[in-house]
Design a protein around this motif. Structure first.
Motif, PDB file in Angstrom:
ATOM      1  N   LYS A  54      14.285 159.989  38.501  1.00  0.00           N
ATOM      2  CA  LYS A  54      14.380 160.096  37.038  1.00  0.00           C
ATOM      3  C   LYS A  54      13.832 161.417  36.531  1.00  0.00           C
ATOM      4  N   THR A  55      14.394 161.849  35.392  1.00  0.00           N
ATOM      5  CA  THR A  55      13.910 163.086  34.772  1.00  0.00           C
ATOM      6  C   THR A  55      13.328 162.790  33.395  1.00  0.00           C
ATOM      7  N   GLY A  56      12.149 163.363  33.186  1.00  0.00           N
ATOM      8  CA  GLY A  56      11.557 163.325  31.846  1.00  0.00           C
ATOM      9  C   GLY A  56      11.260 164.744  31.392  1.00  0.00           C
ATOM     10  N   VAL A  57      11.376 165.004  30.089  1.00  0.00           N
ATOM     11  CA  VAL A  57      11.151 166.358  29.574  1.00  0.00           C
ATOM     12  C   VAL A  57      10.030 166.343  28.547  1.00  0.00           C
ATOM     13  N   ILE A  58       9.136 167.331  28.676  1.00  0.00           N
ATOM     14  CA  ILE A  58       8.075 167.493  27.680  1.00  0.00           C
ATOM     15  C   ILE A  58       8.586 168.470  26.620  1.00  0.00           C
ATOM     16  N   TRP A  59       8.784 167.970  25.403  1.00  0.00           N
ATOM     17  CA  TRP A  59       9.437 168.785  24.376  1.00  0.00           C
ATOM     18  C   TRP A  59       8.390 169.275  23.379  1.00  0.00           C
ATOM     19  N   PRO A  60       8.305 170.611  23.160  1.00  0.00           N
ATOM     20  CA  PRO A  60       7.284 171.121  22.239  1.00  0.00           C
ATOM     21  C   PRO A  60       7.604 170.741  20.790  1.00  0.00           C
ATOM     22  N   ASN A  61       6.576 170.640  19.975  1.00  0.00           N
ATOM     23  CA  ASN A  61       6.806 170.179  18.603  1.00  0.00           C
ATOM     24  C   ASN A  61       7.311 171.294  17.686  1.00  0.00           C
ATOM     25  N   SER A  62       7.430 172.516  18.232  1.00  0.00           N
ATOM     26  CA  SER A  62       7.875 173.645  17.410  1.00  0.00           C
ATOM     27  C   SER A  62       9.355 173.934  17.599  1.00  0.00           C
ATOM     28  N   ARG A  63      10.030 173.107  18.404  1.00  0.00           N
ATOM     29  CA  ARG A  63      11.438 173.384  18.706  1.00  0.00           C
ATOM     30  C   ARG A  63      12.284 172.201  18.232  1.00  0.00           C
TER      31      ARG A  63
ATOM     32  N   VAL B  93      14.819 169.277  18.033  1.00  0.00           N
ATOM     33  CA  VAL B  93      15.270 168.408  19.128  1.00  0.00           C
ATOM     34  C   VAL B  93      16.775 168.535  19.385  1.00  0.00           C
ATOM     35  N   ASP B  94      17.477 169.242  18.504  1.00  0.00           N
ATOM     36  CA  ASP B  94      18.936 169.390  18.660  1.00  0.00           C
ATOM     37  C   ASP B  94      19.316 169.882  20.063  1.00  0.00           C
ATOM     38  N   ASP B  95      18.505 170.798  20.605  1.00  0.00           N
ATOM     39  CA  ASP B  95      18.825 171.374  21.918  1.00  0.00           C
ATOM     40  C   ASP B  95      18.726 170.346  23.049  1.00  0.00           C
ATOM     41  N   LEU B  96      18.043 169.262  22.777  1.00  0.00           N
ATOM     42  CA  LEU B  96      17.856 168.241  23.808  1.00  0.00           C
ATOM     43  C   LEU B  96      18.938 167.158  23.727  1.00  0.00           C
ATOM     44  N   VAL B  97      19.567 167.112  22.547  1.00  0.00           N
ATOM     45  CA  VAL B  97      20.473 166.000  22.269  1.00  0.00           C
ATOM     46  C   VAL B  97      21.594 165.812  23.316  1.00  0.00           C
ATOM     47  N   PRO B  98      22.234 166.912  23.814  1.00  0.00           N
ATOM     48  CA  PRO B  98      23.333 166.704  24.772  1.00  0.00           C
ATOM     49  C   PRO B  98      22.920 165.974  26.047  1.00  0.00           C
ATOM     50  N   TYR B  99      21.638 165.938  26.363  1.00  0.00           N
ATOM     51  CA  TYR B  99      21.192 165.366  27.642  1.00  0.00           C
ATOM     52  C   TYR B  99      20.509 164.013  27.490  1.00  0.00           C
ATOM     53  N   LEU B 100      20.384 163.558  26.247  1.00  0.00           N
ATOM     54  CA  LEU B 100      19.535 162.384  26.003  1.00  0.00           C
ATOM     55  C   LEU B 100      19.920 161.162  26.828  1.00  0.00           C
ATOM     56  N   ASP B 101      21.228 160.938  26.992  1.00  0.00           N
ATOM     57  CA  ASP B 101      21.628 159.695  27.679  1.00  0.00           C
ATOM     58  C   ASP B 101      21.349 159.750  29.176  1.00  0.00           C
TER      59      ASP B 101
ATOM     60  N   GLU C 176      16.268 157.415  15.665  1.00  0.00           N
ATOM     61  CA  GLU C 176      17.118 156.872  14.597  1.00  0.00           C
ATOM     62  C   GLU C 176      18.411 157.662  14.407  1.00  0.00           C
ATOM     63  N   ARG C 177      18.335 158.981  14.573  1.00  0.00           N
ATOM     64  CA  ARG C 177      19.551 159.773  14.348  1.00  0.00           C
ATOM     65  C   ARG C 177      20.359 159.924  15.624  1.00  0.00           C
ATOM     66  N   HIS C 178      19.649 160.130  16.743  1.00  0.00           N
ATOM     67  CA  HIS C 178      20.370 160.439  17.976  1.00  0.00           C
ATOM     68  C   HIS C 178      20.431 159.258  18.940  1.00  0.00           C
ATOM     69  N   GLY C 179      19.887 158.136  18.534  1.00  0.00           N
ATOM     70  CA  GLY C 179      20.047 156.904  19.312  1.00  0.00           C
ATOM     71  C   GLY C 179      19.388 156.924  20.679  1.00  0.00           C
ATOM     72  N   TYR C 180      18.395 157.737  20.870  1.00  0.00           N
ATOM     73  CA  TYR C 180      17.733 157.792  22.176  1.00  0.00           C
ATOM     74  C   TYR C 180      16.992 156.488  22.451  1.00  0.00           C
ATOM     75  N   ASP C 181      17.248 155.872  23.634  1.00  0.00           N
ATOM     76  CA  ASP C 181      16.586 154.590  23.870  1.00  0.00           C
ATOM     77  C   ASP C 181      15.752 154.558  25.147  1.00  0.00           C
ATOM     78  N   GLY C 182      15.500 155.742  25.720  1.00  0.00           N
ATOM     79  CA  GLY C 182      14.607 155.790  26.892  1.00  0.00           C
ATOM     80  C   GLY C 182      13.150 155.796  26.461  1.00  0.00           C
ATOM     81  N   GLU C 183      12.279 156.105  27.419  1.00  0.00           N
ATOM     82  CA  GLU C 183      10.847 156.149  27.102  1.00  0.00           C
ATOM     83  C   GLU C 183      10.559 157.331  26.175  1.00  0.00           C
ATOM     84  N   LEU C 184       9.799 157.049  25.111  1.00  0.00           N
ATOM     85  CA  LEU C 184       9.383 158.116  24.209  1.00  0.00           C
ATOM     86  C   LEU C 184       7.857 158.135  24.234  1.00  0.00           C
TER      87      LEU C 184
END
Lengths: 171, 551
Positions: free
Chosen positions: A49-58, A60-68, A94-102
């Motif tokens: 499995k892959t998890g990504v640490i996403w900085p709060n200054s960027r 989330v749009d750039d992550l959206v294509p990979y969310l599923d 809510e907007r991008h429907g991500y349902d993995g671990e947050l």
């Protein structure tokens, strides 16, 4: 740092891979956004499995294509005063429907659990052991909520409307 | 009045119990001061110069007599027997003990009062017109919308850790008594061409070291969409507001740096993506909130009762009536302002005994209701005109009938160096000295409407930028100096005052203000021309000349 998931202190199955360190061939990994975006397709092809640490200054749009295809997204609270990750969490859920671990990481204290869980976090890297142990009682501290969020809890406004309908139905 | 129901009460009690636990953890050392600071601020607790200061919310300025009595009780039991009403519809207690705070909060919670978000980097107490619901000609009672926003902004899971504090004010009258143009978001309720109710939304106003007048971001947002639109603004601000420098973290800086057009595009894009969301208020929800506001059972009364005709022979009563009594939307009733600005007193202070007595008068003459305005005065919103002479006598005995509302001694002032750890200079003694200088009511009457605002530091809690005369305390080589601005105003034509020249030392401030007022009396083209209009017509030069020619 204890990890609380599904309301319980649990073992972290994800290995934090340091910058520059080689990725293991399999197993769950948590890597930085910069490293992930260098070659996302290659990383996602790994066994494990892959998890990504996403900085709060960027955004989330750039992550959206990979969310599923992501198993976890970790959002960062560099200090407990910096609330940008709350917005990111709600957008992912809510907007991008991500349902993995947050996962909430950084300065995560018990006093934020309610806010975080309402914003969509379901995993918490808690700074203090005592706070992690107090998770279950702390997260239930409130029974009334004014704002609708993706957590689906019924708001005070809606509860009042339901109450009103049931009263008028009973007359 | 708005009646809190079981859900509101439960939430307030849950908050008290959480804070009790937080205080316990702080006292045991489990929480560091750094961690606790944010938590206590979110409950209105500041660490001031001498002690903890406790700020309690009075949402949209409406209080019941029962609530005011409880505030009096807290002043007496937990503090030194008085409280200070602020420019944002809060009351502050200055000498509270940390260990006793949870008990004080629990006692307030019993009557539906709380201190949630009266400080901290979150959405602060929503403020409104203190004459809401009784002012003639308002579009509708803005408190319905204030209450909807109060609920929505309380413990908001996304916006409780914003870059900085965030203030929303609402007005529904042509004359703006809520100072919406100096708030982060200002909302002006009005009707569009189709007769639908909605808001002009203004954004990015604020005082402090970088003052801005709010700009219109949208001329009309329908009432049902107001939550989603406000949420869109906040989401853009939460993500893009600066966090590197607290002086540049307010939304006014973001709006200024991006420009209102670009900021508006960002907000519109966010709003569009939110789409038809759960935040859209359907008609029945709005009506549910509206239905929980109750209004007095007014009597059918004559416009000019005999009691008033008789009392008109007493010049002292007439002076007070002309100054303190405003028209009401219902015939035979009045709105009465209670001046908390007696000669020689700290502006906005009330003793516990005064608060109890005002509560009794509210029960007797105003259907049990009291209002708090940003000018740091109180009001009784539903007084039958026939009762005015009796009420006046009672207020006079309590020291609450000073006939100076909107006059030169109706001074707005922050607590300044006497209480505040941020202040550079004293505010209260300056205000006290000025009220003594202008104590003669005939002179004050002749001068007419003139607002003096005093702040003890650049943070501008006394709103000095928007005073007709603004006085700002600064420190120079360990001494207190004061910068004087003129021509500011906080109403629907809000603008910042202009500096008239170099700062003057503490001892000269009252003389300088007297000079400015004398210059105005000589310069105005007719007695009806207000000070602020004379400044607008002539600019600051003639005033500057008068003040500095001999200094």
């Amino acid at each position: 740092m204890p990890l609380v998931k599904n309301g319980r202190i649990t073992t972290d199955l994800f290995v934090h891979v340091a910058e520059g360190a080689e990725l293991p061939g399999d197993g769950a990994v948590l890597i930085s956004a910069a490293r992930f975006l260098e070659d996302p397709e290659a990383i996602l092809k790994r066994a494990g499995k892959t998890g990504v640490i996403w900085p709060n200054s960027r955004a989330v749009d750039d992550l959206v294509p990979y969310l599923d295809r992501l198993a976890a997204v970790a959002l960062v609270f560099p200090t407990f005063r910096d609330g940008r990750a709350y917005s990111q969490a709600r957008l992912l859920r809510e907007r991008h429907g991500y349902d993995g671990e947050l996962r909430a990481t950084g300065q995560v204290l018990r006093d934020q659990f309610v806010f975080m869980s309402r914003a969509g976090f379901d995993a918490f890297e808690v700074k203090k052991d005592a706070d992690a142990e107090a998770f279950a009682e702390t997260v239930k501290r409130y029974s009334v909520f004014y704002q609708p969020t993706g957590d689906g809890r019924v708001t005070a406004l809606n509860r009042r409307m339901q109450l009103r309908h049931s009263e008028s139905a009973g007359q | 009045m708005y009646a809190y129901d079981e859900l509101d009460r439960t939430l307030i009690n849950e908050r008290v119990s959480e804070f009790r636990d937080q205080v316990k953890r702080r006292l045991s050392g489990e929480l560091t001061e750094d961690e606790f600071k944010m938590l206590r601020l979110q409950n209105g607790v500041y660490l001031q110069l001498h002690a903890y200061m406790f700020r309690v919310a009075i949402p949209y300025g409406t209080l019941s007599s029962k609530q005011l009595r409880r505030l009096a009780h807290v002043a007496r039991r937990y503090d030194r027997g008085y409280g200070h009403f602020t420019t944002r519809q809060n009351i502050q207690f200055n000498w509270i003990k940390l260990a006793e705070l949870p008990d004080a909060l629990a006692e307030l919670a019993e009557v539906g009062i709380h201190a949630m978000q009266t400080s901290g980097n979150n959405m602060r107490n929503v403020t409104s017109d203190q004459w809401a619901g009784v002012a003639p000609g308002e579009v509708e009672d803005p408190r319905i919308w204030s209450e909807i926003l109060r609920q929505h902004t309380t413990l908001h899971p996304e916006f409780s850790f914003l870059p900085r504090k965030f203030k929303i004010a609402i007005t529904a009258s042509e004359h703006d008594r809520a100072a919406i143009k100096i708030h982060d978001i200002g909302l002006r309720l009005h009707k569009n061409a189709d007769g639908e109710t909605g808001f002009e939304v203004l954004v990015g106003g604020g005082l402090g070291r970088t003052p801005f007048i709010a700009k219109t971001i949208k001329p009309f947002v329908h009432g049902r969409d107001i939550l989603s639109y406000v949420e869109a603004i906040l989401r853009v601000y939460n993500q893009y507001g600066r966090r590197d420098n607290i002086y540049k973290a307010r939304i006014k800086i973001l709006v200024h740096e991006l420009g209102i057009e670009k900021f508006a595009r960002e907000v519109d894009e966010e709003w569009r993506q939110m789409g038809h969301s759960a935040l859209t208020l359907d008609h029945s929800v709005i009506e549910e909130v509206r239905s929980r506001f109750s209004y007095p059972a007014y009597e059918k009364l004559p416009h000019m009762p005999d009691e008033l005709k008789q009392a008109a022979h007493d010049p002292l009563f007439e002076r007070w009536r002309k100054n303190s009594v405003a028209p009401h939307k219902v015939q035979g009733y009045s709105i009465v302002t209670l001046s908390l600005k007696p000669v020689g007193g700290p502006p906005g202070d009330a003793t516990a005994d005064q608060m109890d007595a005002i509560a009794d008068l509210a029960d007797k003459y105003s259907f049990g209701e009291i209002r708090v305005g940003h000018e740091q005065n109180l009001a009784l919103p539903h007084v039958a005109k026939r009762d005015l002479p009796q009420l006046w006598k009672a207020l006079d005995r309590l020291g609450l009938a000073t006939p100076n509302v909107n006059l030169v001694t109706d001074i707005i002032a922050c607590p300044g160096l006497d209480y505040c750890s941020l202040a550079n200079a004293r505010s209260i003694p300056i205000a006290q000295e000025l009220t003594r200088r202008f104590a003669n009511h005939d002179t004050a009457d002749m001068i007419g409407r003139l607002h003096i605002n005093i702040s003890g530091c650049i943070n501008a809690c006394g709103h000095h930028h928007v005073g007709h005369i603004g006085i700002l305390g600064v420190e120079k080589n360990g001494e207190e100096f004061y910068q004087i601005t003129i021509g500011g105003r906080a109403d629907e034509n809000a603008q910042m005052g202009v500096l008239i020249g170099p700062a003057v030392p503490y001892a000269e401030v009252a003389d300088v203000i007297e000079d400015i007022v004398e210059a105005y009396l000589a310069l105005r083209d007719r007695p009806e021309e207000l000070f602020v209009d004379t400044v607008k017509r002539l600019g600051v030069e003639p005033f500057k000349e008068r003040v500095y020619a001999t200094r």
